[in-house]
Write a protein that holds these residues in place. Structure first.
Motif, mmCIF file in Angstrom:
data_model
loop_
_atom_site.group_PDB
_atom_site.id
_atom_site.type_symbol
_atom_site.label_atom_id
_atom_site.label_comp_id
_atom_site.label_asym_id
_atom_site.label_seq_id
_atom_site.Cartn_x
_atom_site.Cartn_y
_atom_site.Cartn_z
ATOM 1 N N GLU A 25 0.815 -1.214 0.000
ATOM 2 C CA GLU A 25 0.000 0.000 0.000
ATOM 3 C C GLU A 25 0.853 1.271 0.000
ATOM 4 O O GLU A 25 0.392 2.344 -0.410
ATOM 5 C CB GLU A 25 -0.922 0.000 1.224
ATOM 6 N N LEU A 26 2.101 1.153 0.431
ATOM 7 C CA LEU A 26 2.978 2.330 0.448
ATOM 8 C C LEU A 26 3.169 2.929 -0.937
ATOM 9 O O LEU A 26 3.399 4.129 -1.068
ATOM 10 C CB LEU A 26 4.343 1.981 1.044
ATOM 11 N N ASP A 27 3.059 2.108 -1.967
ATOM 12 C CA ASP A 27 3.237 2.606 -3.338
ATOM 13 C C ASP A 27 2.196 3.658 -3.697
ATOM 14 O O ASP A 27 2.453 4.534 -4.513
ATOM 15 C CB ASP A 27 3.171 1.452 -4.343
ATOM 16 N N PHE A 36 10.514 2.376 -1.484
ATOM 17 C CA PHE A 36 11.574 1.384 -1.657
ATOM 18 C C PHE A 36 12.470 1.337 -0.420
ATOM 19 O O PHE A 36 12.791 0.261 0.093
ATOM 20 C CB PHE A 36 12.407 1.702 -2.897
ATOM 21 N N ASP A 37 12.886 2.516 0.068
ATOM 22 C CA ASP A 37 13.759 2.571 1.243
ATOM 23 C C ASP A 37 13.089 1.942 2.457
ATOM 24 O O ASP A 37 13.722 1.193 3.206
ATOM 25 C CB ASP A 37 14.153 4.016 1.566
ATOM 26 N N GLU A 44 15.400 -5.674 6.314
ATOM 27 C CA GLU A 44 16.602 -5.872 7.125
ATOM 28 C C GLU A 44 16.259 -6.077 8.600
ATOM 29 O O GLU A 44 16.817 -6.951 9.265
ATOM 30 C CB GLU A 44 17.552 -4.691 6.961
ATOM 31 N N LEU A 45 15.323 -5.286 9.124
ATOM 32 C CA LEU A 45 14.967 -5.407 10.538
ATOM 33 C C LEU A 45 14.212 -6.704 10.834
ATOM 34 O O LEU A 45 14.433 -7.334 11.874
ATOM 35 C CB LEU A 45 14.165 -4.191 10.993
ATOM 36 N N ALA A 109 17.715 6.118 7.109
ATOM 37 C CA ALA A 109 16.728 6.723 8.006
ATOM 38 C C ALA A 109 17.246 8.054 8.531
ATOM 39 O O ALA A 109 18.447 8.259 8.684
ATOM 40 C CB ALA A 109 16.431 5.779 9.168
ATOM 41 N N ASP A 110 16.319 8.957 8.800
ATOM 42 C CA ASP A 110 16.695 10.235 9.396
ATOM 43 C C ASP A 110 16.917 10.109 10.897
ATOM 44 O O ASP A 110 17.723 10.834 11.472
ATOM 45 C CB ASP A 110 15.616 11.287 9.096
#
Length: 139
Positions: A25-27, A36-37, A44-45, A109-110
């Protein structure tokens, strides 16, 4: 406008695939690069949860995504003991020894952190103003 997504994933070898599919749904809510990020970092997590917290098929991983104004906050919770984040998670030589997961989180990530005691790792990615408007229209 804010938007929250929450998923309970079965642990084990298919957890990463399930996490990536859950985020489809993020798309519709974010630009392609940010979506994508987020999928990469979640992969990875979740891999770390399966590998290091030993979350197997009989266990679950909670995945929470909150799109709130200026940022996207993602939490991966495996209910394991947690860990102390390495002082040099952004060091590529250290990543070769321990894996690339936290290296990627540090790079993309910020903000990110760990909450010990409940196995929660979170990260935030800042959104561009036009992404915030797009998410409001899609909701």
């Amino acid at each position: 406008m804010s938007r929250e997504l929450s998923f309970e994933l079965t642990g084990g070898p298919y957890a990463v695939t399930a996490a990536r599919l859950a985020l489809s749904e993020l798309d519709d809510l974010l630009d392609e690069s940010t979506a994508f990020d987020i999928r990469l970092l979640v992969s990875e997590l979740v891999t770390n949860s399966v590998r290091h917290a030993e979350v197997g098929p009989e266990d679950s991983i909670q995945l929470n995504v909150a799109l709130e104004g200026e940022n996207v906050r993602v939490e991966v919770v495996d209910y394991g003991p947690g860990f102390e984040p390495p002082a040099e998670a952004g060091d590529s030589e250290d990543a070769r020894d321990r894996g690339w997961g936290l290296f990627f989180v540090t790079q993309l990530a910020d903000r990110w952190g760990v909450e010990r005691g409940n196995g929660r790792v979170w990260f935030e990615i800042d959104r561009e103003p036009d992404q915030q408007a797009d998410a409001g229209q899609a909701a």
